[in-house]
Design a protein around this motif. Structure first.
Motif, PDB file in Angstrom:
ATOM      1  N   LEU A  86       9.790   9.344   6.726  1.00 34.12           N
ATOM      2  CA  LEU A  86      10.389  10.464   5.993  1.00 34.12           C
ATOM      3  C   LEU A  86      11.203   9.976   4.805  1.00 34.12           C
ATOM      4  O   LEU A  86      11.017  10.435   3.680  1.00 34.12           O
ATOM      5  CB  LEU A  86      11.341  11.227   6.938  1.00 34.12           C
ATOM      6  CG  LEU A  86      10.823  12.446   7.669  1.00 34.12           C
ATOM      7  CD1 LEU A  86      11.930  13.010   8.535  1.00 34.12           C
ATOM      8  CD2 LEU A  86      10.338  13.498   6.683  1.00 34.12           C
ATOM      9  N   VAL A  87      12.093   9.019   5.094  1.00 26.90           N
ATOM     10  CA  VAL A  87      13.025   8.572   4.059  1.00 26.90           C
ATOM     11  C   VAL A  87      12.292   7.826   2.946  1.00 26.90           C
ATOM     12  O   VAL A  87      12.493   8.108   1.763  1.00 26.90           O
ATOM     13  CB  VAL A  87      14.126   7.671   4.672  1.00 26.90           C
ATOM     14  CG1 VAL A  87      15.021   7.081   3.579  1.00 26.90           C
ATOM     15  CG2 VAL A  87      14.978   8.476   5.656  1.00 26.90           C
ATOM     16  N   PHE A  88      11.421   6.886   3.333  1.00 31.84           N
ATOM     17  CA  PHE A  88      10.839   6.019   2.309  1.00 31.84           C
ATOM     18  C   PHE A  88       9.618   6.629   1.622  1.00 31.84           C
ATOM     19  O   PHE A  88       9.139   6.106   0.638  1.00 31.84           O
ATOM     20  CB  PHE A  88      10.545   4.634   2.901  1.00 31.84           C
ATOM     21  CG  PHE A  88      11.809   3.952   3.357  1.00 31.84           C
ATOM     22  CD1 PHE A  88      12.846   3.732   2.460  1.00 31.84           C
ATOM     23  CD2 PHE A  88      11.986   3.586   4.683  1.00 31.84           C
ATOM     24  CE1 PHE A  88      14.034   3.130   2.875  1.00 31.84           C
ATOM     25  CE2 PHE A  88      13.165   2.989   5.097  1.00 31.84           C
ATOM     26  CZ  PHE A  88      14.190   2.761   4.196  1.00 31.84           C
ATOM     27  N   GLU A  89       9.139   7.744   2.163  1.00 30.80           N
ATOM     28  CA  GLU A  89       8.083   8.436   1.447  1.00 30.80           C
ATOM     29  C   GLU A  89       8.657   9.627   0.682  1.00 30.80           C
ATOM     30  O   GLU A  89       7.927  10.498   0.207  1.00 30.80           O
ATOM     31  CB  GLU A  89       6.972   8.852   2.430  1.00 30.80           C
ATOM     32  CG  GLU A  89       6.167   7.633   2.881  1.00 30.80           C
ATOM     33  CD  GLU A  89       5.310   7.884   4.119  1.00 30.80           C
ATOM     34  OE1 GLU A  89       5.090   9.063   4.461  1.00 30.80           O
ATOM     35  OE2 GLU A  89       4.889   6.899   4.731  1.00 30.80           O
ATOM     36  N   GLY A  90       9.982   9.697   0.624  1.00 29.93           N
ATOM     37  CA  GLY A  90      10.656  10.655  -0.251  1.00 29.93           C
ATOM     38  C   GLY A  90      10.682  12.084   0.254  1.00 29.93           C
ATOM     39  O   GLY A  90      10.879  13.010  -0.523  1.00 29.93           O
ATOM     40  N   ASN A  91      10.482  12.276   1.564  1.00 26.93           N
ATOM     41  CA  ASN A  91      10.460  13.644   2.077  1.00 26.93           C
ATOM     42  C   ASN A  91      11.733  14.037   2.817  1.00 26.93           C
ATOM     43  O   ASN A  91      11.791  15.023   3.512  1.00 26.93           O
ATOM     44  CB  ASN A  91       9.265  13.835   3.023  1.00 26.93           C
ATOM     45  CG  ASN A  91       7.970  13.636   2.299  1.00 26.93           C
ATOM     46  OD1 ASN A  91       7.821  14.075   1.162  1.00 26.93           O
ATOM     47  ND2 ASN A  91       7.033  12.941   2.923  1.00 26.93           N
ATOM     48  N   TRP A  92      12.747  13.213   2.665  1.00 23.21           N
ATOM     49  CA  TRP A  92      13.984  13.475   3.391  1.00 23.21           C
ATOM     50  C   TRP A  92      15.048  13.953   2.438  1.00 23.21           C
ATOM     51  O   TRP A  92      15.164  13.464   1.321  1.00 23.21           O
ATOM     52  CB  TRP A  92      14.442  12.186   4.080  1.00 23.21           C
ATOM     53  CG  TRP A  92      15.649  12.373   4.936  1.00 23.21           C
ATOM     54  CD1 TRP A  92      15.691  12.815   6.215  1.00 23.21           C
ATOM     55  CD2 TRP A  92      17.007  12.114   4.562  1.00 23.21           C
ATOM     56  NE1 TRP A  92      16.970  12.847   6.670  1.00 23.21           N
ATOM     57  CE2 TRP A  92      17.806  12.424   5.680  1.00 23.21           C
ATOM     58  CE3 TRP A  92      17.623  11.652   3.407  1.00 23.21           C
ATOM     59  CZ2 TRP A  92      19.190  12.290   5.671  1.00 23.21           C
ATOM     60  CZ3 TRP A  92      19.001  11.519   3.389  1.00 23.21           C
ATOM     61  CH2 TRP A  92      19.772  11.834   4.523  1.00 23.21           C
ATOM     62  N   SER A  93      15.821  14.955   2.856  1.00 20.91           N
ATOM     63  CA  SER A  93      16.946  15.344   2.018  1.00 20.91           C
ATOM     64  C   SER A  93      18.154  15.565   2.916  1.00 20.91           C
ATOM     65  O   SER A  93      18.021  15.985   4.062  1.00 20.91           O
ATOM     66  CB  SER A  93      16.623  16.616   1.244  1.00 20.91           C
ATOM     67  OG  SER A  93      16.407  17.672   2.145  1.00 20.91           O
ATOM     68  N   ALA A  94      19.326  15.277   2.378  1.00 22.32           N
ATOM     69  CA  ALA A  94      20.567  15.412   3.154  1.00 22.32           C
ATOM     70  C   ALA A  94      20.823  16.885   3.435  1.00 22.32           C
ATOM     71  O   ALA A  94      20.759  17.711   2.533  1.00 22.32           O
ATOM     72  CB  ALA A  94      21.721  14.802   2.379  1.00 22.32           C
ATOM     73  N   LYS A  95      21.110  17.174   4.706  1.00 25.56           N
ATOM     74  CA  LYS A  95      21.462  18.543   5.060  1.00 25.56           C
ATOM     75  C   LYS A  95      22.968  18.698   4.911  1.00 25.56           C
ATOM     76  O   LYS A  95      23.700  17.739   4.805  1.00 25.56           O
ATOM     77  CB  LYS A  95      21.034  18.831   6.501  1.00 25.56           C
ATOM     78  CG  LYS A  95      19.560  19.196   6.602  1.00 25.56           C
ATOM     79  CD  LYS A  95      19.203  19.629   8.023  1.00 25.56           C
ATOM     80  CE  LYS A  95      19.134  18.442   8.963  1.00 25.56           C
ATOM     81  NZ  LYS A  95      18.738  18.777  10.313  1.00 25.56           N
ATOM     82  N   GLU A  96      23.420  19.931   4.946  1.00 26.06           N
ATOM     83  CA  GLU A  96      24.873  20.199   4.884  1.00 26.06           C
ATOM     84  C   GLU A  96      25.594  19.434   5.970  1.00 26.06           C
ATOM     85  O   GLU A  96      25.199  19.463   7.122  1.00 26.06           O
ATOM     86  CB  GLU A  96      25.110  21.708   5.093  1.00 26.06           C
ATOM     87  CG  GLU A  96      25.217  22.478   3.803  1.00 26.06           C
ATOM     88  CD  GLU A  96      26.368  22.031   2.917  1.00 26.06           C
ATOM     89  OE1 GLU A  96      27.517  22.159   3.341  1.00 26.06           O
ATOM     90  OE2 GLU A  96      26.089  21.543   1.807  1.00 26.06           O
TER      91      GLU A  96
END
Lengths: 413, 180
Positions: free
Chosen positions: A403-413
């Motif tokens: 998720l993180v290294f393929e750019g599909n992760w975003s920080a949630k609140e």
């Protein structure tokens, strides 16, 4: 001998792993803890400090970790069973004196509740990245024993075992816990004092004239002087002979070292504790320690449901390393799967013992949490698909990493 | 197996709630219960939560992944953990402190826990009122086990008040016919 009833808080409790370790130290006969508070290990020191006075034990909050471990060595030579408690950067600060303790064959215990690193890292979350440091962190060649508990109950039980091993082998014993186990609250059963076996200190009882402080017995371990008995004692971090004096120019200077190594390596069979399950006819073995060994069972169960024959080898003692057991398994399994909360430490020991006979799949974790059991299951599946040969260490990509290294992760609140 | 999240703010006894239920389940109901609490900058004064996994066998994974039960004692706690609750998960909340979204009506149960605690004389027992309610609504622990675990977990002089608070919440839960 049996534990002192004054030191054993017999009962059934709902406590966290840190508290269990503090109470375990007391039950083991620990009379002295010096430490400096640091998350996530502070609760262990607090728990000990609260109950210590009634058992005639002492807790001192020192000015820092350097002083803490030095005080522990002093207390041990003064005759007390002693321990220090730390985490993260505090562990790094203690390294020099750990080697001093090993050199002087000082029996003491160190509880490291591992947190996310390096540096300040993630103080309040878990990690298992101090495992190599526990073995090699101080300069020079030496041996230690390291135990990795997986529950509050084990934090109690194995703290006692750590003290017993320290007395028996006269070496530093590390309890390599982690934040998850330290801060996890579960039922802990503390038995009656007469059900707890305690290793007493092996004091020298011969004549003062004949006393040589570093002359080993047949088990390679010297008897220790009891402070106040009037024995002449010279202890030094310099390379020393049996008398404790610095080795002279014409003496073979390195020879003292062999026994420090041998007293652990040649007693490995007595020291090593493993938990092995369904390894007889398996194609893949999961090797793990501490909290990861507990989460791994869930991944193993998932893989077994898919029909994969998976064995489970838990390293209760991580050091000394069980070379022979891994070598024996490497002859018959296709792959080892090694989940650890780091980017590869114990996995290298396993690869070394495999000697090219089996694949080794690392399931890494950057810390601040434990493995997703599904990742461990997937890694087992990957190992089972491989031919029985070695491709070196195969690094498994976890779900989170993808998720993180393929750019599909975003920080949630 | 039950995965339970207690959420509120520091000082409401959120951690203590996890400990009491965990103790009741593991020591007095002979199940397995693993409790973890939030550690971090948010643990003092602000949002606070504890997580508890109760099972018939040893708990292998020590954290909540999707909760079966969410006990919300603050709006912030509800907002933060609502999405973690399973589709048919049970929501218990303090009706004066939390305004939940209207979906999940079939599995949502409300109690004025803090108000009841104030009527009993001191609002710090609001969490114990909620635990009585929790025990009545869910099948996690037996009331007998809870009545043993509470005295173990509070100062001696506060035991009668806490048991009264538990009864208040328990009776309210048992009398509540329908979800809120």
């Amino acid at each position: 001998m049996k534990a002192d009833p004054k030191s054993v808080l017999t009962g059934v409790y709902y406590i966290d792993g840190d508290v269990a370790a503090g109470w375990g130290a007391l039950a083991a006969g620990c009379k002295f803890i010096a430490g400096y508070p640091i998350t996530p290990s502070t609760e262990a020191a607090e728990a000990f400090a609260r109950v210590a006075p009634k058992a005639g034990a002492i807790f001192i909050q020192m000015e820092d970790e350097l002083a803490s471990i030095a005080a522990v060595l002093g207390a041990a030579w003064g005759g007390a069973k002693a321990m220090t408690i730390t985490s993260g950067p505090g562990y790094s600060l203690m390294m020099e004196t750990i080697g001093y303790g090993a050199m002087l064959e000082t029996p003491f215990v160190l509880l490291n509740v591992q947190r996310g690193g390096p540096s300040t890292g993630v103080p309040t979350k878990t990690g298992q990245a101090d495992m190599m440091q526990s073995r090699w962190g101080s300069h020079g060649d030496y041996e230690i024993i390291a135990i990795s508990p997986d529950s509050p109950q084990e934090m109690f039980d194995y703290t006692i075992k750590a003290f017993n091993l320290a007395e028996k082998y006269r070496c530093p014993v590390m309890i390599m816990a982690d934040e998850c186990v330290g801060h996890m609250t579960e039922k802990v059963v503390i038995p009656a004092a007469d059900e707890i076996e305690i290793e007493p200190r092996n004091f020298y009882k011969g004549s003062a004239e004949e006393y040589l402080p570093f002359k080993p017995g047949s088990d390679l371990i010297p008897q220790i002087a009891k402070a106040g008995d009037g024995l002449n004692l010279f202890i030094s971090g310099l390379a020393h002979n049996e008398k404790g004096y610095p080795v002279k120019k014409d003496e073979p200077r390195g020879i003292y070292l062999k026994r420090l190594i041998d007293k652990i390596q040649k007693n490995k069979d007595k020291i090593i504790e493993l938990k092995e399950e369904e390894t007889e006819n398996c194609e893949v073995v999961v090797v793990s320690y501490g909290i990861s060994s507990r989460v791994a069972i869930k991944g193993i169960d998932m893989a077994r449901e898919k029909g994969i024959k998976v064995g489970n080898l838990r390293l209760v003692t991580v050091w000394p390393f069980p070379d022979e057991k891994i070598r024996e398994l490497a002859n018959r399994v296709k792959a080892f799967v090694v989940p650890e909360i780091n980017y590869g430490q114990i996995v290298f020991e396993i690869e070394r013992c495999c000697d090219g006979k089996a694949n080794v799949v690392l399931v890494p974790h950057g810390g601040a949490g434990v493995h997703n059991p599904q990742d461990i299951c997937d890694a087992i599946e990957l190992g089972a698909q491989k031919e029985k040969k070695s491709e070196g260490i195969i690094e498994f990509k976890t779900r989170l990493e993808k998720l993180v290294f393929e750019g599909n992760w975003s920080a949630k609140e | 197996m039950f995965e339970i999240r207690f959420a509120g703010y520091g000082g409401q006894g959120i951690i203590r709630s996890g400990i009491i239920v965990g103790k009741a389940a593991s020591i007095y109901d002979n199940k397995f219960a693993t409790m973890n609490q939030s550690f971090g900058p948010e643990a003092r004064g602000g949002a606070c939560s504890s997580q508890l996994v109760v099972a018939e066998t040893k708990v292998l994974y020590p954290y909540v992944t999707k909760s079966d039960i969410l006990v919300a004692m603050s709006q912030a706690g509800y907002d933060k953990f609502e999405s973690e609750l399973k589709e048919n998960g049970i929501l218990l909340y303090d009706e004066d402190l939390v305004k939940p979204k209207s979906d999940r009506v079939n599995t949502t149960f409300a109690i004025p826990a803090t108000r009841f605690a104030e009527e009993l004389g001191i609002k710090i027992v609001a969490n114990v009122v909620m635990l009585g309610f929790f025990t009545a609504i869910t099948d996690v622990v037996s009331p007998e086990a809870m009545k043993k675990a509470i005295p173990d977990s509070v100062p001696e002089k506060a035991i009668p008040l806490n048991l009264k608070a538990f009864e208040k919440g328990y009776t309210y839960g048992k009398n509540l016919k329908k979800p809120a």
